[in-house]
Enzyme design. Structure first.
Site, short mmCIF file in Angstrom:
data_model
loop_
_atom_site.label_atom_id
_atom_site.label_comp_id
_atom_site.label_asym_id
_atom_site.label_seq_id
_atom_site.Cartn_x
_atom_site.Cartn_y
_atom_site.Cartn_z
N SER A 122 0.83 -1.20 0.00
CA SER A 122 0.00 0.00 0.00
C SER A 122 0.87 1.25 0.00
O SER A 122 0.42 2.30 -0.43
CB SER A 122 -0.86 0.06 1.27
OG SER A 122 -1.56 -1.12 1.45
N HIS A 143 -2.67 -3.76 -6.26
CA HIS A 143 -3.17 -3.25 -4.98
C HIS A 143 -4.66 -3.53 -4.85
O HIS A 143 -5.49 -2.90 -5.51
CB HIS A 143 -2.88 -1.75 -4.89
CG HIS A 143 -3.20 -1.18 -3.54
ND1 HIS A 143 -4.00 -0.09 -3.35
CD2 HIS A 143 -2.83 -1.59 -2.30
CE1 HIS A 143 -4.10 0.16 -2.06
NE2 HIS A 143 -3.41 -0.73 -1.41
N GLU A 155 -5.91 -1.96 -8.22
CA GLU A 155 -5.07 -1.01 -8.96
C GLU A 155 -3.90 -1.80 -9.52
O GLU A 155 -3.17 -2.46 -8.77
CB GLU A 155 -4.59 0.09 -8.00
CG GLU A 155 -5.74 0.96 -7.53
CD GLU A 155 -5.38 1.91 -6.39
OE1 GLU A 155 -6.07 2.94 -6.26
OE2 GLU A 155 -4.44 1.63 -5.62
N ASN A 193 -6.22 5.65 -2.54
CA ASN A 193 -5.78 6.11 -1.22
C ASN A 193 -5.24 7.54 -1.27
O ASN A 193 -5.25 8.24 -0.27
CB ASN A 193 -4.72 5.17 -0.64
CG ASN A 193 -5.37 3.93 -0.04
OD1 ASN A 193 -6.59 3.91 0.17
ND2 ASN A 193 -4.59 2.90 0.21
N1 LIG Z 1 -5.32 -4.73 5.29
C1 LIG Z 1 -5.70 -3.93 4.30
O1 LIG Z 1 -6.78 -3.33 4.32
C2 LIG Z 1 -4.80 -3.78 3.10
C3 LIG Z 1 -5.32 -3.24 1.92
C4 LIG Z 1 -4.50 -3.18 0.79
C5 LIG Z 1 -3.21 -3.63 0.86
N2 LIG Z 1 -2.71 -4.14 2.03
C6 LIG Z 1 -1.35 -4.66 2.03
O2 LIG Z 1 -1.39 -6.06 2.02
C7 LIG Z 1 -0.24 -6.60 2.66
C8 LIG Z 1 -0.66 -7.60 3.70
O3 LIG Z 1 -1.51 -6.99 4.63
P1 LIG Z 1 -2.41 -7.84 5.63
O4 LIG Z 1 -3.36 -6.89 6.22
O5 LIG Z 1 -2.92 -9.06 4.95
O6 LIG Z 1 -1.33 -8.28 6.71
P2 LIG Z 1 -1.37 -9.53 7.72
O7 LIG Z 1 -0.48 -9.16 8.83
O8 LIG Z 1 -2.78 -9.92 8.01
O9 LIG Z 1 -0.74 -10.73 6.89
C9 LIG Z 1 0.60 -10.79 6.52
C10 LIG Z 1 0.97 -12.28 6.38
O10 LIG Z 1 2.24 -12.36 5.77
C11 LIG Z 1 2.96 -13.42 6.40
N3 LIG Z 1 4.37 -13.21 6.19
C12 LIG Z 1 5.18 -12.31 6.75
N4 LIG Z 1 6.43 -12.43 6.28
C13 LIG Z 1 6.41 -13.46 5.41
C14 LIG Z 1 7.38 -14.08 4.59
N5 LIG Z 1 8.64 -13.66 4.60
N6 LIG Z 1 7.02 -15.11 3.84
C15 LIG Z 1 5.75 -15.54 3.83
N7 LIG Z 1 4.78 -15.00 4.56
C16 LIG Z 1 5.11 -13.96 5.34
C17 LIG Z 1 2.53 -13.33 7.84
O11 LIG Z 1 2.79 -14.54 8.54
C18 LIG Z 1 1.05 -13.02 7.71
O12 LIG Z 1 0.28 -14.20 7.64
C19 LIG Z 1 0.52 -5.39 3.19
O13 LIG Z 1 1.49 -5.05 2.26
C20 LIG Z 1 -0.55 -4.32 3.27
O14 LIG Z 1 -0.02 -3.03 3.19
C21 LIG Z 1 -3.50 -4.24 3.14
#
Ligand SMILES: NC(=O)c1ccc[n+]([C@@H]2O[C@H](COP(=O)([O-])OP(=O)(O)OC[C@H]3O[C@@H](n4cnc5c(N)ncnc54)[C@H](O)[C@@H]3O)[C@@H](O)[C@H]2O)c1
Length: 685
Positions: A122, A143, A155, A193
């Site tokens: 993000s 995204h 996106e 965003n």
């Molecule tokens: N939450 C939102 O609303 C949202 C919206 C758009 C984008 N994002 C982006 O999506 C991404 C994930 O966000 P999220 O909310 O799902 O986070 P989250 O913390 O729920 O999940 C992240 C996952 O990645 C795993 N992980 C971490 N390091 C790892 C590695 N080296 N290898 C494999 N797995 C690994 C973790 O164990 C965890 O299960 C981020 O980049 C975030 O910015 C989030």
């Protein structure tokens, strides 16, 4: 143009986003590998998916058996060597640059060199992740928005080094899994965003300046943007710290105007959600909405000027991703560009920023032009694209006008052919029903007549001349959409294409040539069957009956369009004398023999055939008046040249729209109820 086919996808990170992305891909029938750090985390991710799917069963979105099928397509693992199989990998790990770069380094080692690598980041630049891989040209941003299995927006981000091929393949994959992609440059906050976060932040500033309290800001925002939740409730739902983090990132990259409000920091420090309690004060709505609109107008205009996204994609982002009733530029146009510039100015001048020239230079009477139909290039063909994915590309006068202009521009380019398509899940799902209802209620039938005449004129220009036009049908083609496809020289379809003529079920008949061109394609009896019953044909059936000229997997659709264009303009079509597929003979015989009146009176002998029984049943729920008029027009198709038949369709338009079944049927769609048609309808003939 992309020829990369994604047969197996992979998602890294089985958290909130990753699990949802994997769920969506598997739901659409594609095998997906889901990777996390260890088995426990993988299982947790799979558990989230199962739970979401089971909720879907309760809400009757899925059948119970489908849950196992979908889960069966997801291979959860902590073993990275499986990624060798993946054609597309989507990274969704923690939002930490070092962690993400480590992941991309590893992906560079284990994935095949041609695999496309996407990141769901993000707040980081896509280029900073691409830089650590051996093939930066194959890295894109993807995204998604929470909840990624439900929110259709994605996106698709190209960094400076992303190849066209990788971008197109990533884009096509999103369309294939039913997403609505918009294009973004590799810029802070990408598209949505970039204005959504300042919008949240401005709500907090309004609070901290004492302009209004939270319930007032909530109510004013809901009214101005026609949304279900205001900014504070949204922050509570998605997490106040996420809003702070996003605003901090934007502020760092883009300056003070984007920096988080102090009250937002304090709220996060307090570790509490916002309290929404209290009564709204309507006398302060105007002051609040002016500020919120001003912020959005400024940022939207800036991001377009910077080349981050187009006007159209900026608006689609708001409608699809945020579920606003209107996008920023539609709001600018309804507010008026001069007033919009003033609103933007009063918000940003204190930060030493200028009102974007896009707003100050726009013509007050015209507003900011929003293209609903675009002309571009798709492989070797000129593309004419209808871009209203959130309205399933429905035809209305504005779309029709732009379609006309776009086709003219495409024709003047020459070249080997034109491909006509629609963005998103649908090809064209019909005509804008609200347009008809509004004019019927206002007693301005002439507008309906003019729209139909102009529509026929546009469709007339779609075939029989150089360069040929190929309809690229990847999804729903209903009503006016099916007629649009039929008017083209050729039709290429992918497996999710489907065709149907729902008109007689809403009190009207196909008026854009459907009663004339359909019988010429599949034969009069089967055209009667489809138009009388509204039965929707799947892609395979459409191919068997000769309704489509090529049916290929989604990934081969563009190539099929080129191949069809290579045949040149289509020769005049003559109605076949037998069904394209022998299995349809009983339907053919039935509709060749019995009239609408005989069928409705129960005189037609179905011989107990269940398909025929079903067809009769369907006809009974439809407008008898419209059915009779449709029958008359269909019969004429066998006697008249095409052009005269089209004139007949126009000649009966007033009759069908003046009969009460039309308003009843069309209104029933908007009101989401079953129509009640006249039972003693006079004969339309
Ligand atoms: N939450 C939102 O609303 C949202 C919206 C758009 C984008 N994002 C982006 O999506 C991404 C994930 O966000 P999220 O909310 O799902 O986070 P989250 O913390 O729920 O999940 C992240 C996952 O990645 C795993 N992980 C971490 N390091 C790892 C590695 N080296 N290898 C494999 N797995 C690994 C973790 O164990 C965890 O299960 C981020 O980049 C975030 O910015 C989030």
């Amino acid at each position: 143009m992309s020829r990369v086919e994604v047969r197996t996808a992979a998602v890294i990170g089985a958290g909130n986003m990753g699990s949802g992305i994997a769920q969506k891909i598997a739901t659409e029938g594609i095998p997906v590998i889901l990777v996390d750090l260890d088995d426990e985390k993988v299982q947790r991710g799979l558990g989230i998916i199962r739970k979401t799917l089971e909720e879907g069963v309760e809400r009757r979105i899925f059948r119970a058996a489908q849950v196992e099928e979908i889960l069966g397509r997801i291979r959860g693992t902590a073993d990275w060597s499986t990624l060798e199989e993946a054609d597309l990998v989507i990274e969704a790990v923690f939002e930490d640059l070092k962690v993400k770069q480590d992941v991309f380094r590893r992906l560079g080692e284990v994935c095949r060199p041609e695999a496309i690598l996407g990141t769901n980041t993000s707040s980081f630049y896509v280029r900073d992740l691409a830089a650590v891989t051996p093939h930066p040209e194959r890295v894109v941003g993807l995204h998604y928005f929470y909840h990624p299995a439900k929110n259709r927006l994605v996106e698709v981000v190209a960094h400076d080094g992303t190849s066209d091929e990788a971008f197109q393949a990533a884009w096509a994959f999103q369309e294939m899994i039913g997403k609505t992609p918009i294009r973004s440059a590799d810029a802070p906050g990408f598209v949505v965003n970039r204005y959504f976060v300042p919008w949240l932040n401005e709500a907090v500033r309004l609070l901290e300046e004492g302009v209004a309290d939270i319930p007032t800001i909530e109510a004013a925002a809901k009214e101005a943007f026609r949304i279900g939740m205001g900014p504070f409730e949204l922050m509570n739902v998605t997490g106040v710290p996420i809003a702070l983090h996003a605003a901090t990132t934007l502020g760092r990259e883009l300056g003070a105007f984007y920096e988080p409000a102090e009250a937002l920091r304090r709220q996060v420090e307090a570790g509490k959600p916002w309290s929404l309690e209290g009564e709204a004060d309507a006398s302060r709505f105007q002051g609040v909405s002016d500020r919120l609109l001003g912020v959005v107008f400024y940022v939207a205009a800036r991001l377009v000027e910077e080349g981050v996204a187009t006007v159209e994609d900026t608006d689609i982002g708001a409608r699809v991703g945020l579920r606003w009733a209107h996008g920023p530029f539609e709001l600018i146009n309804t507010t008026g560009v001069r007033r919009s510039a003033e609103l933007a100015g009063s918000v940003v001048t204190p930060y030493g920023l200028e009102v974007p020239p896009l707003l100050t230079r726009a013509d007050e009477r015209v507003g900011i032009p929003i293209r609903l139909v675009t002309v571009g290039q798709r492989g070797r063909l000129t593309s004419v694209w209808i871009q209203r994915p959130d309205a399933m590309n429905a035809l209305n006068p504005a779309v029709a006008r732009q379609l006309q202009d776009a086709l003219q521009a495409a024709r003047s380019r020459g070249g080997p052919g034109i491909v006509l398509g629609g963005s998103g899940k649908a090809f064209v799902a019909g005509a804008d029903i609200k347009f008809f209802v509004d004019h019927l209620k206002a007693g301005t039938f002439e507008e309906i007549q003019r729209f139909t005449e102009e529509g026929q004129e546009i469709l007339r220009g779609l075939s029989g001349q150089e360069p040929p036009v190929v309809a690229r049908v990847q999804g729903l083609a209903l009503g006016g959409g099916a007629e649009l496809a039929l008017a083209c020289d050729w039709i290429a379809a992918s497996p999710k294409a489907c065709f149907g003529f729902p008109e007689t079920g809403i009190g009207i008949y196909p008026g854009l040539g459907g009663t004339q061109r359909l019988p010429r394609r599949i034969g009069l009896p089967l055209a009667k069957y489809l138009i009388y019953t509204g039965q929707v044909l799947g892609a395979e059936e459409a191919r068997a009956l000769g309704l489509v000229d090529a049916l290929v997997p989604f990934a081969g659709l563009d190539e099929a369009c080129e191949e069809l264009a290579g045949r040149g303009p289509a020769p005049e079509r003559r109605a076949p004398e037998a069904p394209g597929d022998a299995a349809w003979q009983p339907l053919w015989d039935f509709f060749a023999r019995w009239s609408v009146d005989q069928i409705l009176a129960g005189e037609a002998d179905t011989g107990g055939d269940s398909r025929l029984e079903k067809a009769v049943q369907k006809m009974r729920g439809r407008s008898a008046f419209a059915l009779r008029l449709a029958e008359k027009l269909l019969e004429r198709s066998a006697e008249l040249p095409l052009e005269a038949g089209l004139q007949e369709e126009l000649a009966h338009l007033r009759e069908v729209f003046a009969f009460p079944d039309a308003l009843e049927g069309l209104s029933s769609v908007l009101e989401r109820r079953r129509p009640v048609f006249a039972t003693d309808a006079p004969s339309g003939a």
